[in-house]
Design a protein around this motif. Structure first.
Motif, PDB file in Angstrom:
ATOM      1  N   ILE A 129       0.846  -1.197   0.000  1.00 40.34           N
ATOM      2  CA  ILE A 129       0.000   0.000   0.000  1.00 40.34           C
ATOM      3  C   ILE A 129       0.880   1.244   0.000  1.00 40.34           C
ATOM      4  O   ILE A 129       0.654   2.180  -0.767  1.00 40.34           O
ATOM      5  CB  ILE A 129      -0.964  -0.028   1.202  1.00 40.34           C
ATOM      6  CG1 ILE A 129      -1.908  -1.227   1.066  1.00 40.34           C
ATOM      7  CG2 ILE A 129      -1.732   1.269   1.311  1.00 40.34           C
ATOM      8  CD1 ILE A 129      -2.899  -1.393   2.200  1.00 40.34           C
ATOM      9  N   GLU A 155      -5.051   4.068   5.142  1.00 38.65           N
ATOM     10  CA  GLU A 155      -4.088   4.296   4.066  1.00 38.65           C
ATOM     11  C   GLU A 155      -3.475   5.685   4.199  1.00 38.65           C
ATOM     12  O   GLU A 155      -2.257   5.863   4.116  1.00 38.65           O
ATOM     13  CB  GLU A 155      -4.779   4.165   2.704  1.00 38.65           C
ATOM     14  CG  GLU A 155      -5.196   2.748   2.380  1.00 38.65           C
ATOM     15  CD  GLU A 155      -6.437   2.680   1.511  1.00 38.65           C
ATOM     16  OE1 GLU A 155      -6.716   3.622   0.762  1.00 38.65           O
ATOM     17  OE2 GLU A 155      -7.142   1.658   1.596  1.00 38.65           O
ATOM     18  N   ALA A 199      -7.282  -2.516   1.108  1.00 39.00           N
ATOM     19  CA  ALA A 199      -6.966  -1.191   0.571  1.00 39.00           C
ATOM     20  C   ALA A 199      -8.076  -0.667  -0.336  1.00 39.00           C
ATOM     21  O   ALA A 199      -8.818  -1.432  -0.940  1.00 39.00           O
ATOM     22  CB  ALA A 199      -5.657  -1.252  -0.211  1.00 39.00           C
TER      23      ALA A 199
END
Ligand SMILES: Nc1nc2c(ncn2[C@@H]2O[C@H](COP(=O)(O)OP(=O)(O)OP(=O)(O)O)[C@@H](O)[C@H]2O)c(=O)[nH]1
Ligand SMILES: [Mg+2]
Lengths: 74, 614
Positions: A19, A62, B428
């Motif tokens: 990520i 994130e 994600a």
């Protein structure tokens, strides 16, 4: 909303963090200006972040990898 | 390469949503799917055209990728082809890097990453129309010099918009094309290179389009945004019913009149029965749903091209995360309202394999357009045409409820899957929101025409075949002499129907419904045409809707609606799941849980409705 900031760094969460790697590829690198454009309706998640000429939706987990310095309020 | 030396092999490579497929269509004259969100193309697609010089060119359209460090199956395809590692695809003679001229900060980085591979390439600055509108000025000569590769401007959505590109490709000689000169710096930091390039060659008055910001302020507003989303979704279902009804009735009546006329002209016999009871009663009933399906697709196509879909995904991400999904599941799931098969294939753009599998497993719960005829028939037969709360069409409300029932069960199933899963690590999102675009009426019209033709071909192909087969099964063997029941009772289909009836009796299904469920496995619409055929053969002349309204109890109708919310079996969907996940276990899990839910839901519906005297 509309808050501007400058990216300092992207921190890996553990080793081989894909990520974080992707965030860097998308342009989250030191010195890049970012702007918070919108927040999601529930729990203010995800965040809509403008980087370069592009808008990305990032979940808070994130976005937390990206450290920024706040610019002077516009 | 010797044999194919005459053919130039080129590949279109670039970030998602930069217009590669639009260019591909313009070059090759094909019509691959183009839409305004990242991840439309998920497979490599090849096409051909003849260059002005007479040389033939083979074009490869590839999925968009942000980086050669692929994070999803579709990005991996692009990486492999570009790097010459693909199993079935040799490295292209020429890489045509496509970038969105309004999004150069992001897209040029990928160009530089590919340039490092040192293969022959050229750069197409696409969306030059949008860039000019926004006052973005690009010094292409300077850019070309700094990059060490030819740079051309294109407008992929305009006739003749690829003229420069075609000429430049034609000027390429496979063997002779120079290696792109290594960039001046060839530094470690591609981002720094991009900044330097932009500073030297591009002037941008404003980072974003002002319209986008203005629309997003409203559409992404926490309260207003959700309200708009709900209204948009609800409008679609209202429209499917209230706009389509007159057209639908017109087609249905026309087909019935034609069938009756034919019935009066032909002599009594097997042929007459096949045409009147089988083809006209069966196919006519399905064909009449064309307007509904076109209206549904009109909305889907407009939404896809507008750029609104990723916004909806943004608004819903948190809710979907709670349910064990991701905002990225939204677009595949929305496509599943048309048909689960493209929906399941679209999950390839979901990077997380867990999210992808969950999305695949619940995609069949989204009500696909093949179920629309079943819903529409039963609603029209049992739900009065009436206005509620001043504005809503009651039939539209019921249809909306059925769709919602599918969505809610999907969320519950996803939630259960999330609970059962051992790996609870982070998922994600990282999703790009594109610029808004006004759909081109011409493109929408062509899209609708294609959709309409697919449906009509289905009616003329598999649905016709199954209907005729069903007519045979329902007509033979002929009844014994002196039989007291209608002939179909003694036929093969009658026997099958009565055998299945033992399983389905608790759900309130009669044997006619049981017969119709079987061919519905191959194409769900056939359930409707089969019912029409079965009832026509049993001597009912009035058209299916009237027969059903007269002969079924409300409880039975509701139970069948509940059954179709889950509609467990569609053979092509199961085959797609097998292909996409490569696992028979997933297929069994899917079919099993859908069948179980369908049975339970119908059972509960029937028993409760019966208890209320319906
Ligand atoms: N205004 C304008 N719009 C364009 C142009 N080229 C493409 N588009 C639009 O851009 C969007 C994306 O086009 P696609 O061809 O699907 O993009 P793609 O690069 O194939 O996208 P992926 O398959 O997701 O990687 C669509 O809405 C197109 O209508 C152009 O030159 N000008
Ligand atoms: Mg594409």
């Amino acid at each position: 909303m509309g808050a501007s900031a400058t990216v300092l760094d992207v921190n890996d969460n553990g080793t081989n963090d894909r990520i974080a790697q992707r965030l860097r590829d998308l342009g989250f690198v030191a010195g890049e200006p970012v702007r918070l454009v919108a927040r999601g309706p529930l729990g203010a998640d995800p965040l809509l972040v403008q980087i370069g000429y592009t808008r990305f939706a990032l979940r808070r987990a994130e976005a937390a990898r990206v450290t920024v310095t706040a610019d002077a309020a516009p | 390469m010797n044999a194919a030396a005459a053919t130039l092999q080129i590949a279109l490579v670039g970030n998602p949503n930069c217009g590669k497929t639009a260019l591909f269509n313009l070059l090759t004259g094909t019509r691959q799917k183009v839409a305004n969100y990242a991840g439309v193309t998920i497979e490599r697609k090849e096409g051909h055209y003849t260059a002005p010089s007479g040389r033939s060119v083979r074009v490869l359209d590839l999925p968009g990728a942000y980086s050669l460090a692929a994070t999803s199956p579709d990005e991996a395809i692009t990486r492999d082809v570009v790097m010459g590692r693909h199993a079935q695809e040799a490295a292209p003679d020429l890489i045509v890097c496509v970038v969105d001229a309004t999004n150069l900060r992001l897209h040029l980085r990928f160009v530089l990453e590919i340039a490092r591979l040192g293969r022959p390439m050229l750069l197409a600055l696409n969306m030059m129309d949008a860039a000019r509108r926004r006052g973005i000025r690009i010094d292409t000569a300077q850019l070309s010099q700094r990059l060490g590769m030819p740079v051309v401007e294109t407008i992929a959505v305009k006739h003749g918009g690829a003229k420069q590109l075609i000429e430049q490709i034609d000027a390429t000689r496979p063997a002779l094309s120079p290696q792109p000169s290594t960039l001046a710096s060839h530094s470690f930091d591609l981002h720094a290179d991009v900044r330097a390039l932009l500073a030297a060659t591009v002037s941008v008055p404003r980072r974003t389009a002002a319209v986008d910001d203005a629309i997003d302020r409203v559409v992404l507003h926490p309260v207003l945004g959700l309200a708009i989303l709900a209204v948009v979704m609800f409008l679609i279902f209202q429209a499917v019913f209230s706009w389509a009804t007159p057209l639908h009735d017109g087609i249905a009546n026309g087909m019935q009149a034609a069938g009756n006329w034919l019935g009066d002209t032909l002599p009594d016999g097997a042929l007459r029965s096949l045409l009147v009871d089988g083809v006209f009663a069966g196919l006519g009933t399905v064909l009449a749903f064309l307007p509904q399906i076109l209206i549904l697709f009109l909305f889907i196509l407009c939404l896809e091209e507008s750029g609104y879909l990723p916004r909806a995904a943004f608004l819903l991400d948190r809710m979907m995360l709670t349910a064990g999904l991701t905002g990225r599941s939204f677009i595949p799931l929305l496509s599943s309202f048309a048909c689960a098969i493209p929906g399941i294939m679209a999950t390839r753009s979901i990077p997380d394999p867990r999210d992808r599998l969950t999305t695949i497993l619940i995609a069949p719960l989204m009500t696909c357009s093949a179920r629309l005829p079943v819903y529409a028939l039963l609603i029209a037969a049992f739900i009065p045409q009436r206005t509620v709360a001043g504005v809503f069409n009651l039939q539209g409300v019921v249809l909306f409820t059925l769709y919602v029932a599918g969505i809610v069960s999907a969320l519950l199933v996803a939630w259960v899957i999330k609970r059962l899963r051992r790996d609870q690590s982070e998922h994600a999102l990282m999703m790009e929101l594109p610029s808004y675009r006004l759909p081109h009426p011409r493109d929408i019209a062509i899209g609708l025409y294609e959709r309409g033709m697919i449906f009509v071909k289905r009616v003329g192909g598999i649905i016709l075949a199954l209907t005729v087969l069903l007519w045979f099964l329902s007509s033979f063997p002929a009844p014994p002499a002196g039989a007291s029941e209608p002939a179909i009772h003694y036929s093969a289909a009658g026997m099958i129907g009565r055998a299945l009836h033992t399983v389905f009796a608790p759900l309130g299904f009669n044997w006619q419904i049981c017969i119709a469920l079987v061919p519905g496995l191959a194409a769900r619409e056939v359930a409707v045409s089969s019912l029409a055929t079965v009832y026509a053969l049993a001597g009912n002349e009035d058209g299916l809707q009237a027969v059903v309204a007269a002969q079924w109890s409300l409880a039975t109708a509701l139970a069948l609606l509940a059954w179709y919310v889950f509609a467990p079996m569609c053979i092509s969907t199961l085959a797609t799941v097998k292909r996409e996940t490569g696992s028979t276990r997933n297929v069994i899990v899917l079919a099993g849980y859908l069948f179980g839910l369908a049975w339970l839901a119908s059972f509960a519906t029937y028993q409760i409705a019966s208890a209320f005297g319906a």
